[in-house]
Design a protein around this motif. Structure first.
Motif, PDB file in Angstrom:
ATOM      1  N   PHE B 174       0.814  -1.216   0.000  1.00  0.00           N
ATOM      2  CA  PHE B 174       0.000   0.000   0.000  1.00  0.00           C
ATOM      3  C   PHE B 174       0.848   1.267   0.000  1.00  0.00           C
ATOM      4  O   PHE B 174       0.410   2.307  -0.484  1.00  0.00           O
ATOM      5  N   ALA B 175       2.062   1.144   0.510  1.00  0.00           N
ATOM      6  CA  ALA B 175       2.995   2.272   0.389  1.00  0.00           C
ATOM      7  C   ALA B 175       3.374   2.423  -1.090  1.00  0.00           C
ATOM      8  O   ALA B 175       3.525   3.537  -1.603  1.00  0.00           O
ATOM      9  N   ALA B 176       3.512   1.298  -1.790  1.00  0.00           N
ATOM     10  CA  ALA B 176       3.819   1.330  -3.223  1.00  0.00           C
ATOM     11  C   ALA B 176       2.663   1.956  -3.990  1.00  0.00           C
ATOM     12  O   ALA B 176       2.859   2.820  -4.848  1.00  0.00           O
ATOM     13  N   LEU B 177       1.434   1.542  -3.651  1.00  0.00           N
ATOM     14  CA  LEU B 177       0.255   2.081  -4.319  1.00  0.00           C
ATOM     15  C   LEU B 177       0.173   3.598  -4.090  1.00  0.00           C
ATOM     16  O   LEU B 177      -0.051   4.371  -5.021  1.00  0.00           O
ATOM     17  N   ASN B 178       0.383   4.004  -2.861  1.00  0.00           N
ATOM     18  CA  ASN B 178       0.322   5.434  -2.548  1.00  0.00           C
ATOM     19  C   ASN B 178       1.361   6.211  -3.340  1.00  0.00           C
ATOM     20  O   ASN B 178       1.063   7.261  -3.912  1.00  0.00           O
ATOM     21  N   THR B 179       2.574   5.679  -3.382  1.00  0.00           N
ATOM     22  CA  THR B 179       3.644   6.390  -4.087  1.00  0.00           C
ATOM     23  C   THR B 179       3.315   6.512  -5.581  1.00  0.00           C
ATOM     24  O   THR B 179       3.625   7.519  -6.215  1.00  0.00           O
ATOM     25  N   ALA B 180       2.639   5.496  -6.121  1.00  0.00           N
ATOM     26  CA  ALA B 180       2.284   5.523  -7.541  1.00  0.00           C
ATOM     27  C   ALA B 180       1.192   6.545  -7.844  1.00  0.00           C
ATOM     28  O   ALA B 180       1.257   7.238  -8.852  1.00  0.00           O
ATOM     29  N   VAL B 181       0.211   6.656  -7.008  1.00  0.00           N
ATOM     30  CA  VAL B 181      -0.965   7.468  -7.369  1.00  0.00           C
ATOM     31  C   VAL B 181      -1.253   8.582  -6.366  1.00  0.00           C
ATOM     32  O   VAL B 181      -2.338   9.151  -6.369  1.00  0.00           O
ATOM     33  N   TRP B 182      -0.294   8.907  -5.525  1.00  0.00           N
ATOM     34  CA  TRP B 182      -0.579   9.881  -4.463  1.00  0.00           C
ATOM     35  C   TRP B 182      -1.061  11.195  -5.050  1.00  0.00           C
ATOM     36  O   TRP B 182      -0.693  11.605  -6.145  1.00  0.00           O
ATOM     37  N   SER B 183      -1.925  11.849  -4.247  1.00  0.00           N
ATOM     38  CA  SER B 183      -2.414  13.164  -4.629  1.00  0.00           C
ATOM     39  C   SER B 183      -2.870  13.868  -3.367  1.00  0.00           C
ATOM     40  O   SER B 183      -3.538  13.279  -2.518  1.00  0.00           O
ATOM     41  N   GLY B 184      -2.491  15.116  -3.235  1.00  0.00           N
ATOM     42  CA  GLY B 184      -2.888  15.865  -2.042  1.00  0.00           C
ATOM     43  C   GLY B 184      -2.089  15.439  -0.835  1.00  0.00           C
ATOM     44  O   GLY B 184      -0.999  14.896  -0.936  1.00  0.00           O
ATOM     45  N   GLY B 185      -2.639  15.723   0.340  1.00  0.00           N
ATOM     46  CA  GLY B 185      -1.889  15.520   1.573  1.00  0.00           C
ATOM     47  C   GLY B 185      -1.223  16.829   1.963  1.00  0.00           C
ATOM     48  O   GLY B 185      -1.291  17.814   1.226  1.00  0.00           O
ATOM     49  N   SER B 186      -0.556  16.817   3.099  1.00  0.00           N
ATOM     50  CA  SER B 186       0.032  18.063   3.593  1.00  0.00           C
ATOM     51  C   SER B 186       1.549  18.024   3.546  1.00  0.00           C
ATOM     52  O   SER B 186       2.166  16.966   3.706  1.00  0.00           O
ATOM     53  N   PHE B 187       2.112  19.198   3.357  1.00  0.00           N
ATOM     54  CA  PHE B 187       3.555  19.364   3.484  1.00  0.00           C
ATOM     55  C   PHE B 187       3.779  20.413   4.570  1.00  0.00           C
ATOM     56  O   PHE B 187       3.240  21.516   4.499  1.00  0.00           O
ATOM     57  N   VAL B 188       4.528  20.009   5.602  1.00  0.00           N
ATOM     58  CA  VAL B 188       4.778  20.927   6.714  1.00  0.00           C
ATOM     59  C   VAL B 188       6.280  21.056   6.902  1.00  0.00           C
ATOM     60  O   VAL B 188       6.993  20.043   6.957  1.00  0.00           O
ATOM     61  N   TYR B 189       6.736  22.288   6.984  1.00  0.00           N
ATOM     62  CA  TYR B 189       8.152  22.518   7.269  1.00  0.00           C
ATOM     63  C   TYR B 189       8.238  23.569   8.374  1.00  0.00           C
ATOM     64  O   TYR B 189       7.680  24.658   8.266  1.00  0.00           O
ATOM     65  N   VAL B 190       8.902  23.200   9.481  1.00  0.00           N
ATOM     66  CA  VAL B 190       9.062  24.156  10.573  1.00  0.00           C
ATOM     67  C   VAL B 190      10.554  24.433  10.733  1.00  0.00           C
ATOM     68  O   VAL B 190      11.330  23.521  11.038  1.00  0.00           O
ATOM     69  N   ALA B 246      -3.061   6.123   2.782  1.00  0.00           N
ATOM     70  CA  ALA B 246      -2.186   7.285   2.905  1.00  0.00           C
ATOM     71  C   ALA B 246      -0.797   6.864   3.345  1.00  0.00           C
ATOM     72  O   ALA B 246      -0.596   5.769   3.868  1.00  0.00           O
ATOM     73  N   VAL B 247       0.156   7.761   3.100  1.00  0.00           N
ATOM     74  CA  VAL B 247       1.491   7.598   3.666  1.00  0.00           C
ATOM     75  C   VAL B 247       1.855   8.909   4.366  1.00  0.00           C
ATOM     76  O   VAL B 247       1.651   9.986   3.814  1.00  0.00           O
ATOM     77  N   VAL B 248       2.329   8.774   5.588  1.00  0.00           N
ATOM     78  CA  VAL B 248       2.771   9.945   6.335  1.00  0.00           C
ATOM     79  C   VAL B 248       4.213   9.724   6.767  1.00  0.00           C
ATOM     80  O   VAL B 248       4.544   8.680   7.335  1.00  0.00           O
ATOM     81  N   GLU B 249       5.062  10.704   6.462  1.00  0.00           N
ATOM     82  CA  GLU B 249       6.467  10.626   6.880  1.00  0.00           C
ATOM     83  C   GLU B 249       6.799  11.838   7.745  1.00  0.00           C
ATOM     84  O   GLU B 249       6.459  12.963   7.379  1.00  0.00           O
ATOM     85  N   ILE B 250       7.443  11.584   8.856  1.00  0.00           N
ATOM     86  CA  ILE B 250       7.851  12.692   9.730  1.00  0.00           C
ATOM     87  C   ILE B 250       9.350  12.619   9.966  1.00  0.00           C
ATOM     88  O   ILE B 250       9.878  11.543  10.306  1.00  0.00           O
ATOM     89  N   ILE B 251      10.003  13.752   9.806  1.00  0.00           N
ATOM     90  CA  ILE B 251      11.425  13.829  10.125  1.00  0.00           C
ATOM     91  C   ILE B 251      11.573  14.804  11.295  1.00  0.00           C
ATOM     92  O   ILE B 251      11.296  15.991  11.154  1.00  0.00           O
ATOM     93  N   ALA B 252      11.943  14.265  12.444  1.00  0.00           N
ATOM     94  CA  ALA B 252      12.085  15.099  13.640  1.00  0.00           C
ATOM     95  C   ALA B 252      13.571  15.271  13.932  1.00  0.00           C
ATOM     96  O   ALA B 252      14.237  14.354  14.428  1.00  0.00           O
ATOM     97  N   LYS B 253      14.078  16.461  13.649  1.00  0.00           N
ATOM     98  CA  LYS B 253      15.512  16.741  13.831  1.00  0.00           C
ATOM     99  C   LYS B 253      15.837  16.853  15.323  1.00  0.00           C
ATOM    100  O   LYS B 253      14.925  16.913  16.149  1.00  0.00           O
ATOM    101  N   PRO B 254      17.133  16.928  15.668  1.00  0.00           N
ATOM    102  CA  PRO B 254      17.504  16.905  17.089  1.00  0.00           C
ATOM    103  C   PRO B 254      16.709  17.909  17.938  1.00  0.00           C
ATOM    104  O   PRO B 254      16.484  19.047  17.529  1.00  0.00           O
ATOM    105  N   HIS B 255      16.258  17.416  19.085  1.00  0.00           N
ATOM    106  CA  HIS B 255      15.586  18.245  20.102  1.00  0.00           C
ATOM    107  C   HIS B 255      14.305  18.910  19.602  1.00  0.00           C
ATOM    108  O   HIS B 255      13.874  19.910  20.149  1.00  0.00           O
ATOM    109  N   SER B 256      13.726  18.355  18.576  1.00  0.00           N
ATOM    110  CA  SER B 256      12.437  18.891  18.126  1.00  0.00           C
ATOM    111  C   SER B 256      11.315  18.089  18.791  1.00  0.00           C
ATOM    112  O   SER B 256      11.550  17.066  19.421  1.00  0.00           O
ATOM    113  N   HIS B 257      10.094  18.597  18.632  1.00  0.00           N
ATOM    114  CA  HIS B 257       8.927  17.914  19.199  1.00  0.00           C
ATOM    115  C   HIS B 257       7.803  17.926  18.165  1.00  0.00           C
ATOM    116  O   HIS B 257       7.420  18.975  17.673  1.00  0.00           O
TER     117      HIS B 257
END
Lengths: 254, 467
Positions: B174-190, B246-257
């Motif tokens: 299902f991650a493969a399916l999502n990557t093939a046809v993904w659309s929308g979703g959120s992009f967050v950068y802090v 859906a696929v959700v990826e989070i990258i939490a850099k040092p000392h982030s929350h």
């Protein structure tokens, strides 16, 4: 007619008859004690009056304020003014005592929408005062219902609930069992303070001890699912001195 | 003894309404290489993204369905519509949103919620995000909150650097399916050091029948920054099943929350198969707060890879499985570094023929010394035929660890109900109270509006459980 009338009440649990024809009348303003040996049916009487579904009424009737309460759910009975202080209060995770009692007050009200603002503040004060009377710290209002309470704290909380909800007739099911002397005095005095034209109680107990404080007007002895002897406070003293054997002999059960 | 059946007044219809379909573009049913190319073409994507989609598509085709977990044999991939474009362009102000879509979200309480307390809102209808806004002061500090398609166009370097690094398309079918046809979703950068003090929210809505929604969310939180992201999902009830993957990826850099909260209330004909994973660097703290009430079948195991020393991870989840529902949920935590700590608290409620399964993996890798981990799963069964299972997998490759595991299964007892009733609380309310008390550790972590809404949903679900 008396406020609470129990006529020839017969109750079975898992098809075994426990109560075999109980007759009793309780009025507001009166304290009645029901004593008796283990297994005589005292707690069955308490649970049946409140309407636990496990207790099957196979005969007789119970009228409270002239209404047949055996047809009512436990919450309807409570709304009518009946209260049971449990021998084994239940623990409810995640539900705070104050939240629980406030829900109960709203459920008992004919106009729950009007209950907000000042009514909520008054309730909070009543509850804190009730906790003070039974010598529990005010934090108990926000603790989860009976969770991690000691046996004594549970019993005291039952009485704090009684003080907050102000029923007309309360049934105390062995409220004194498992309590030390000081605790017995505290809960008994709290209940005693309510006695008056608007409040009566049915006190189920094994021991004379709590009755010394409560000073019941009537004492009944239950044996094998029936009330076999009734009298005044002196009957409790006799039981304390001589035990139950002489009554068992008198009624021919022994 | 006859007891009158309690009656709760609830509005069952709130989410079950359908808009007529008036779309700018709707792909034919079924999936092919051509449809994947078409999606990429309509979006005007760069080559690298189109090629990634196609590789993922090939993988999806080859990869068999998982043989563990919930029964997925009812999914007919050929009957699903993989892409629907409801409007030509995305609105920045609420007034620009097409009237019928606006009505939908207003019925659901958006953007009322935005006005009340949210820092930003995104609303996705079918495949595309139709509305997006972010509070001005946050935008000025460099916070990016936009939809994924816009991010590919406007922030290609960031997207290219992180997209698919936490959940590669080879991870599962299902991650493969999502990557093939993904659309929308959120992009967050802090950006570094920026603390977003009130939640960012996304709202996902499926409207069409037999629709597939495949949103893709990527959250990057730089060193010392913090953010709380909330998503809600609903759909109307159709006779044909829909798929949400859906696929959700989070990258939490040092000392982030980072806290990611989900209240999933898909209708009971949606297959909800979601991969959510995060990576936490040194001293970072990641929390998944995951509530699953709806869907026909859910398979979701929010993951945290504790990659840097002293990183912390928590997964707090509830699952509610009503008649015919299967919630196969849990958590996946991998301790890769020393002195990392984790906590999993999972609570499930099964009602009627509902089935709730806890499936969790806790892994401590060699070299991750002084790890502390705790797993607690509690199940509550409301009826005789309700079912719960627990599949806890624990793999420890290091000796110096402290692991706690506790699992309980309980039934709502007659005695508990009676106790509450004896004070004047009607039976149905008593049951609701016990259930709400059971999930209280979860509810208290939600913003007030969500807690109130969850309470209302549970009350609604409890209807008909007694009497």
């Amino acid at each position: 007619m008396a406020d609470l009338v129990i006529r020839d009440l017969r109750v079975a649990v898992d098809d075994r008859e426990i109560l075999k024809g109980v007759n009793l009348e309780v009025n507001r303003g009166e304290f009645h004690a029901v004593m008796g040996p283990n297994g005589s049916g005292k707690s069955t009487l308490a649970m049946t009056l409140m309407g636990h579904p496990k207790y099957e009424v196979v005969g007789g009737e119970v009228l409270f304020k002239g209404e047949n309460i055996l047809e009512m759910s436990p919450d309807e009975r409570a709304k009518l003014g009946l209260f049971l202080a449990f021998q084994y209060p239940m623990e409810i995770e995640g539900v705070a005592l104050a939240q629980f009692l406030w829900s109960a007050i709203k459920a008992r009200s004919d106009n729950p929408d009007a209950l907000k603002g000042k009514a909520l503040l008054d309730f909070r004060k009543d509850l804190e005062k009730a906790l003070e009377v039974v010598k529990l710290p005010p934090e108990f209002a926000d603790r989860y219902l009976n969770v991690n309470f000691s046996g004594g704290e549970k019993k005291r909380t039952e009485i704090a609930q009684l003080l907050t909800l102000r029923p007309e007739i309360a049934i105390l099911d062995e409220t004194d069992s498992g309590l030390d002397i000081d605790s017995v005095r505290i809960v008994a005095e709290a209940v005693k303070s309510l006695k008056g034209p608007d409040f009566g109680a049915l006190i189920i107990t094994h021991y004379q001890r709590i009755l010394n404080y409560l000073e019941p007007d009537y004492v009944h002895v239950m044996v094998d699912g029936r009330i076999v002897k009734s009298g005044g406070p002196e009957l409790a003293h006799m039981l304390e001195e001589k035990g139950y054997d002489w009554i068992l002999q008198e009624v021919g059960v022994a | 003894m006859p007891v009158e059946k309690p009656d709760i007044q609830v509005d069952l219809k709130k989410y079950d309404f359908k808009d007529p379909e008036r779309y700018v573009y709707k792909a034919p049913r079924g999936l092919s290489r051509r449809i994947v190319e078409e999606i990429s073409h309509i979006k005007g994507e760069p080559d690298w993204m189109r090629e990634l989609r196609l590789k993922a598509y090939e993988h999806f085709i080859r990869r068999p369905l998982p043989t563990w977990g919930a029964d997925l044999s009812g999914i007919n991939f050929d009957e699903i519509t993989y892409y629907i474009r409801p409007t030509d362009r995305q609105a920045r102000s609420w007034d620009e949103v097409p009237e019928y879509i606006k009505q939908t979200f207003e019925r659901l309480g958006i953007p009322e919620a935005e006005r009340k307390f949210l820092a930003g809102v995104g609303a996705q209808y079918e495949s595309e995000v139709v509305y997006h806004s972010i509070r001005e002061d946050l935008a000025k500090q460099g916070v990016i909150f936009t939809d994924m398609d816009t991010a590919v166009r406007e922030y290609p370097d960031l997207v290219k650097e992180y997209f698919g690094t936490v959940v590669p398309y080879t991870d599962n079918k299902f991650a493969a399916l999502n990557t093939a046809v993904w659309s929308g979703g959120s992009f967050v950068y802090v950006p570094k050091g920026v603390k977003v003090d009130i939640p960012l929210q996304a709202y996902f809505r499926i409207n069409a029948a037999a629709m597939g929604q495949f949103e893709r969310t990527l959250i990057i939180v730089e060193e010392g920054a913090s953010v709380h992201y909330i998503e809600g999902c609903t759909a109307p009830i159709y006779s044909e099943d829909s798929l949400h993957s859906a696929v959700v990826e989070i990258i939490a850099k040092p000392h982030s929350h980072v806290r990611y909260t989900t209240i999933q209330n898909w209708s009971t004909n949606v297959y909800n198969l979601v991969t959510k994973r995060s990576v936490a660097y040194e001293g970072a703290f990641v929390e998944w707060v995951d509530g699953n009430l709806g869907s026909k079948v859910t398979m979701k195991y929010p993951g945290i890879i504790l990659k840097g020393p002293r990183a912390r991870g928590e997964v707090l989840s509830i699952a509610y499985a009503g008649d015919g529902q299967h919630q196969d949920t849990g958590a996946k935590i991998i301790h890769m570094a020393p002195e990392t700590t984790s906590r999993i608290v999972s609570k499930s409620i099964s009602k009627g023929t509902g089935r709730a399964s806890y499936r969790g993996l806790l892994r401590v890798m060699k070299g991750a010394k002084n790890v502390k981990a705790n797993v607690q799963c509690d199940a509550l069964l409301l009826n005789e035929e309700s079912r719960t299972d627990t599949y806890p997998y624990i793999e420890i490759e290091e000796e110096d660890v402290t692991i706690g595991h506790e699992a309980t299964v309980g039934r709502v007892g007659e005695d508990q109900i009676f106790y509450l009733q004896s004070r004047g609380i009607p039976e149905a309310e008593a049951l609701t109270m016990i259930v709400m008390g059971f999930i209280e550790p979860f509810t208290k972590e939600l913003p007030l509006e969500y807690a109130v809404e969850l309470n209302r949903l549970i009350q609604l679900e409890m209807e008909g459980s007694v009497g």
